[in-house]
Design an enzyme around this catalytic site. Structure first.
Site, PDB file in Angstrom:
ATOM      1  N   GLY A  86       0.825  -1.205   0.000  1.00  0.00           N
ATOM      2  CA  GLY A  86       0.000   0.000   0.000  1.00  0.00           C
ATOM      3  C   GLY A  86       0.857   1.250   0.000  1.00  0.00           C
ATOM      4  CD  GLU A 135      -7.025   0.160  -3.758  1.00  0.00           C
ATOM      5  OE1 GLU A 135      -6.593   0.983  -4.581  1.00  0.00           O
ATOM      6  OE2 GLU A 135      -7.281   0.459  -2.575  1.00  0.00           O
TER       7      GLU A 135
END
Length: 239
Positions: A11, A86
């Protein structure tokens, strides 16, 4: 630490401070060959179709390094969650790169989510002043675009203080300046909420936090994170 069968996700944006899924382990570190840029649009989490926000993506650059946080995935539900967050909603694609732990002692493959110019949400390159203006003007279902930027910057300052990201930190200063000039309430923009940062490399995180606390007054930080320490509450203050 990272076994052959372990699946890790890297991330570099909101996942750093708000992963939203269950995981076994989490450590800080970096990937090589990329630079972080706020060139991806967002019409669900931090903006709307009419007024998309600006969120981070990775741009290939052989000379650059991007610091962030790696998560060892705990269950298949986490992958389904990330696929929706995402890819389906965010417009990102997946690829695999090598992650390096903060101390350089560990290296292993990680999945990363990258947005390219091929997706319909792509906003692309713009002046930092333009990007800062868009960030201060946009919000979505997950909160204000300002929160996304400032929480990411604060995560970097506190837990990866050795990392310098000129693009991110310049945007942070520009956005803070616009907030001050516009007499905007920071607590409202931030959602007036706390997030727990639970890192496996706790000692490093604590050292980083001590370093950040020593510079808090000079930098003017207003956010508070917790790494196994009591949380603090944001107040509505004028910066």
């Amino acid at each position: 630490m990272a076994g052959d069968s372990a699946l890790w996700v890297f991330g570099y944006g909101s996942l750093c401070w708000h992963p939203g899924f269950s995981y076994n382990k989490s450590i800080t570190g970096y990937v090589k060959g990329f630079k972080r840029r706020f060139w991806q649009g967002n019409a669900t989490h931090r903006g709307t179709v009419e007024k998309p926000g600006r969120v981070a993506t990775l741009i290939e650059d052989k000379e650059s390094t991007v610091h962030g946080r790696a998560f060892q995935i705990q269950e298949s539900a986490a992958l389904a969650y990330l696929e929706n967050r995402e890819c389906a909603l965010g417009g990102y694609l997946t690829t695999i790169v090598t992650f390096h732990s903060r101390d350089g002692a560990k290296q292993f493959p990680v999945v990363i989510y990258i947005a390219t110019s091929e997706n319909e949400l792509w906003l692309g390159e713009a002046s930092l002043q333009t990007i800062a203006r868009q960030i201060t003007e946009c919000s979505g279902a997950s909160g204000h675009n300002v929160e996304y930027l400032l929480r990411l910057a604060e995560f970097m300052h506190r837990y990866l203080p050795e990392a310098h990201d000129e693009h991110l930190f310049t945007l942070e200063l520009l956005v803070r300046s616009r907030i001050k000039e516009g007499n905007m309430c920071l607590a409202t923009l931030m959602g007036n909420r706390d997030f727990i940062i639970d890192l496996e490399d706790t000692e490093a995180a604590v050292r980083a936090e001590d370093h950040a606390d020593g510079n808090e007054q000079s930098r003017g930080y207003s956010l508070q994170f917790s790494a196994r320490i009591p949380s603090k509450t944001l107040r509505c203050v004028k910066m």
